[in-house]
Write a protein that holds these residues in place. Structure first.
Motif, mmCIF file in Angstrom:
data_model
loop_
_atom_site.group_PDB
_atom_site.id
_atom_site.type_symbol
_atom_site.label_atom_id
_atom_site.label_comp_id
_atom_site.label_asym_id
_atom_site.label_seq_id
_atom_site.Cartn_x
_atom_site.Cartn_y
_atom_site.Cartn_z
ATOM 1 N N GLN A 1 3.528 -3.041 7.018
ATOM 2 C CA GLN A 1 2.510 -2.613 7.991
ATOM 3 C C GLN A 1 3.149 -2.272 9.328
ATOM 4 O OE1 GLN A 1 -1.088 -2.461 7.339
ATOM 5 N NE2 GLN A 1 -0.806 -1.171 9.142
ATOM 6 N N ASP B 1 7.135 1.133 -0.834
ATOM 7 C CA ASP B 1 6.097 1.054 0.186
ATOM 8 C C ASP B 1 6.691 0.669 1.533
ATOM 9 O OD1 ASP B 1 4.138 1.691 -1.684
ATOM 10 O OD2 ASP B 1 3.874 -0.401 -2.271
ATOM 11 N N ASN C 1 3.636 6.061 12.307
ATOM 12 C CA ASN C 1 2.462 6.823 12.720
ATOM 13 C C ASN C 1 2.348 6.932 14.231
ATOM 14 O OD1 ASN C 1 0.412 7.630 10.395
ATOM 15 N ND2 ASN C 1 1.507 5.784 9.770
ATOM 16 N N THR D 1 -3.126 5.362 1.710
ATOM 17 C CA THR D 1 -3.200 3.940 2.074
ATOM 18 C C THR D 1 -4.305 3.176 1.360
ATOM 19 O OG1 THR D 1 -4.535 4.528 4.004
ATOM 20 C CG2 THR D 1 -2.155 4.342 4.324
ATOM 21 N N TRP D 2 -5.261 3.895 0.738
ATOM 22 C CA TRP D 2 -6.310 3.194 0.002
ATOM 23 C C TRP D 2 -5.803 2.639 -1.325
ATOM 24 C CZ3 TRP D 2 -5.992 8.431 0.729
ATOM 25 C CH2 TRP D 2 -5.786 9.209 -0.401
ATOM 26 N N TRP E 1 4.967 1.074 9.020
ATOM 27 C CA TRP E 1 3.972 2.149 8.894
ATOM 28 C C TRP E 1 3.337 2.452 10.251
ATOM 29 C CZ3 TRP E 1 -1.282 3.058 9.487
ATOM 30 C CH2 TRP E 1 -1.798 4.175 8.807
ATOM 31 N N ASP E 2 3.017 1.387 10.997
ATOM 32 C CA ASP E 2 2.441 1.579 12.333
ATOM 33 C C ASP E 2 3.419 2.293 13.255
ATOM 34 O OD1 ASP E 2 0.095 0.317 11.580
ATOM 35 O OD2 ASP E 2 0.680 -1.638 12.399
ATOM 36 N N ARG F 1 -3.867 0.170 -2.964
ATOM 37 C CA ARG F 1 -3.330 -1.123 -2.549
ATOM 38 C C ARG F 1 -3.243 -2.080 -3.731
ATOM 39 N NH1 ARG F 1 -3.837 -2.488 3.196
ATOM 40 N NH2 ARG F 1 -4.244 -0.538 4.306
ATOM 41 N N PHE G 1 0.841 -1.193 0.000
ATOM 42 C CA PHE G 1 0.000 0.000 0.000
ATOM 43 C C PHE G 1 0.871 1.236 0.000
ATOM 44 C CE2 PHE G 1 0.693 -1.157 4.418
ATOM 45 C CZ PHE G 1 0.987 0.048 5.044
ATOM 46 N N ASP G 2 0.354 2.282 -0.619
ATOM 47 C CA ASP G 2 1.028 3.577 -0.655
ATOM 48 C C ASP G 2 1.028 4.146 0.760
ATOM 49 O OD1 ASP G 2 1.594 6.361 -0.859
ATOM 50 O OD2 ASP G 2 0.947 6.358 -2.945
ATOM 51 N N PRO G 3 2.202 4.436 1.333
ATOM 52 C CA PRO G 3 2.229 4.904 2.720
ATOM 53 C C PRO G 3 1.579 6.267 2.923
ATOM 54 C CG PRO G 3 4.427 5.008 1.744
ATOM 55 C CD PRO G 3 3.564 4.277 0.782
ATOM 56 N N ASN G 4 1.421 7.044 1.858
ATOM 57 C CA ASN G 4 0.790 8.356 1.976
ATOM 58 C C ASN G 4 -0.660 8.365 1.515
ATOM 59 O OD1 ASN G 4 3.196 9.627 2.902
ATOM 60 N ND2 ASN G 4 3.951 9.682 0.798
#
Length: 485
Positions: free
Chosen positions: A465, A462, A472, A399-400, A468-469, A402, A394-397
């Motif tokens: 997960q 990318d 954020n 996220t939809w 990315w978590d 995919r 998924f695109d980190p900026n």
């Protein structure tokens, strides 16, 4: 440049910060990432280059008595810190992407894992080396993609100094140029040297025809004649005369032809090709130069120019339309006293300047059927992935956005390799020509759409997960801290 001792090839604040760490007793290990944010020339990729010189720099890192005396003379440094520098040696570990590898923004090209006082020092020199050579390699790759394999680098006289000419030539050959005019680069790196003659050779003789004849006598196996000193098409006629004389004398030349350095290259090369072919010299080379770059080469090819060899100088060796690579060096992690990793993040209102925290690895994902790159995945080093399982990217900026790579449809390659471990070099650099061969295979993994000169398709880098978590979570903690103040 002599790479025996470049310890002072740094910005002053690197050494003043070192003294600060020394005086405050800061001994923690850290991780810095060297990466870039935007592909040169608004392209779809870049080529990593400069690692061999970076290795030489790290291996020879020390402060001589003369270095210490100079630092003392500045008045910035105290005696106990200068005594520490006398015994300085890099003791950390470095991981890097091998030279000639296709690379994309935001992924670490070099990862430095070392005591903070050592990791801080090497920032400026590593950036200087990697930024310059990766820039020129990328520019050369773009030129070669448009021209084909017959590109010679000959920009020494327009390079920004001797080092830029020497190491720029190295980078250009790695990215696909078939040789250089730079004799010292040829000697240093074992790369082919090529060249013809200048207009002054022609002008020094009573006639162009006599100049051609004398050159053919001297270099019958490499007889490329510069035909545009006076009148280009008349020059082609004179060259044909010399080629006929060589043939009549039984001289079978290995390489012969003409070179054009001015005028309408599309028109002149088409006309010259007809003249040479009609005279029976269908295998004669037509070489062209004259402020070429990838855009002009593309235009000439679309106009049907009959050019078999390209000499590219100024616009390549200086990357004239894109002045710098833009690599940066950012703190990503600090180890606490128990060896636990404490991820760090740089926050900015400019989204692209927000860094990716933690101790990371780069996984390149290839389409198993075509061998082309599907994307890169930044992940934390302790994460495990297998090509037999479905993988959601998924695109980190955004996220939809995919995509799912089905298990068995892709293969994985880890890009970062160990170069130094605990201060000892564990990597052996291939020769420049071996790196060139490797780079050619790397370029074959790019989709053609990624190599367009205008509006190329982006290859995504990318985040896993877990990474990315983590990113954020750190961003949220920063905002919570700001709100509490």
């Amino acid at each position: 440049m002599n790479y025996d001792n470049l310890s002072l090839l740094t910005d002053l604040y690197e050494i003043t910060m070192m003294q600060g760490y020394f005086k405050t007793g800061s001994t923690e290990r850290v991780i810095f990432d060297l990466f870039y944010r935007k592909n040169p020339c608004d392209g779809g990729y870049a080529v990593c280059c400069g690692l061999e010189q970076a290795i030489d720099y790290i291996r020879n890192l020390h402060f001589s008595d003369e270095d210490i005396d100079y630092l003392k003379s500045t008045g910035f440094f105290q005696d106990d810190f200068l005594d520490y520098l006398r015994g300085f040696k890099f003791t950390g570990s470095i991981y890097a992407i091998p030279e000639g590898t296709i690379i994309f923004p935001r992924e670490p090209l070099v990862k430095v894992d070392a005591p903070i006082i050592e990791a801080q020092l090497v920032e400026a020199a590593l950036l200087n080396i990697i930024n310059h050579q990766s820039l020129i390699a990328t520019k050369a790759a773009r030129v070669v993609h448009e021209a084909g394999p017959g590109v010679m680098e000959f920009g020494l006289r327009r390079a920004q100094g001797p080092d830029a000419g020497i190491y720029g030539a190295r980078a250009a050959v790695i990215a696909g140029c078939n040789g250089t005019s730079n004799v010292l680069a040829g000697k240093m790196f074992g790369i082919p040297v090529k060249g013809t003659h200048a207009h002054s050779w022609i002008m020094s003789f009573p006639s162009e025809l006599q100049a051609f004849r004398e050159y053919a006598k001297l270099y019958p196996d490499n007889c490329l004649l510069l035909v545009d000193t006076y009148n280009a098409l008349e020059g082609v006629e004179h060259a044909i005369t010399v080629f006929k004389e060589m043939r009549a004398a039984g001289i079978h030349t290995r390489l012969y032809g003409i070179r054009l350095d001015s005028g309408d290259l599309a028109y002149l090369t088409k006309k010259a090709r007809r003249m040479l072919d009609e005279a029976g010299f269908e295998d004669a080379v037509i070489s062209a130069s004259s402020d070429l770059d990838e855009y002009l080469i593309n235009s000439l090819m679309n106009q049907g120019a009959r050019i078999t060899s390209w000499g590219v100088g100024t616009n390549l060796i200086t990357s004239k339309d894109w002045s710098s690579f833009g690599g940066v060096y950012k703190l990503a992690c600090i180890y606490d006293k128990d060896g636990r990793e404490i991820p760090k993040i740089k926050v900015s209102e400019n989204l692209e300047k927000v860094t990716n925290p933690g101790n990371k690895k780069i996984l390149r994902l290839y389409d198993k059927e075509t061998g082309k790159i599907r994307g890169d995945l930044l992940a934390l080093v302790d994460e495990q992935f297998g090509p037999d399982k479905d993988l959601v990217l998924f695109d980190p900026n955004a996220t939809w956005k995919r995509t799912t790579l089905k298990g068995g449809s892709y293969r994985i390659r880890e890009l970062l390799v160990p170069v130094f471990l605990n201060g000892e070099c564990v990597y052996s650099s291939p020769s420049v020509m071996e790196i060139r061969d490797y780079c050619a295979k790397e370029k074959e993994t790019l989709w053609e759409e990624c190599q367009r000169l205008v509006n190329p398709q982006e290859t995504y880098v990318d985040l896993s997960q877990k990474l990315w978590d983590l990113k954020n979570d750190l961003l949220n903690k920063v905002h919570m801290h700001s709100d509490s103040e």
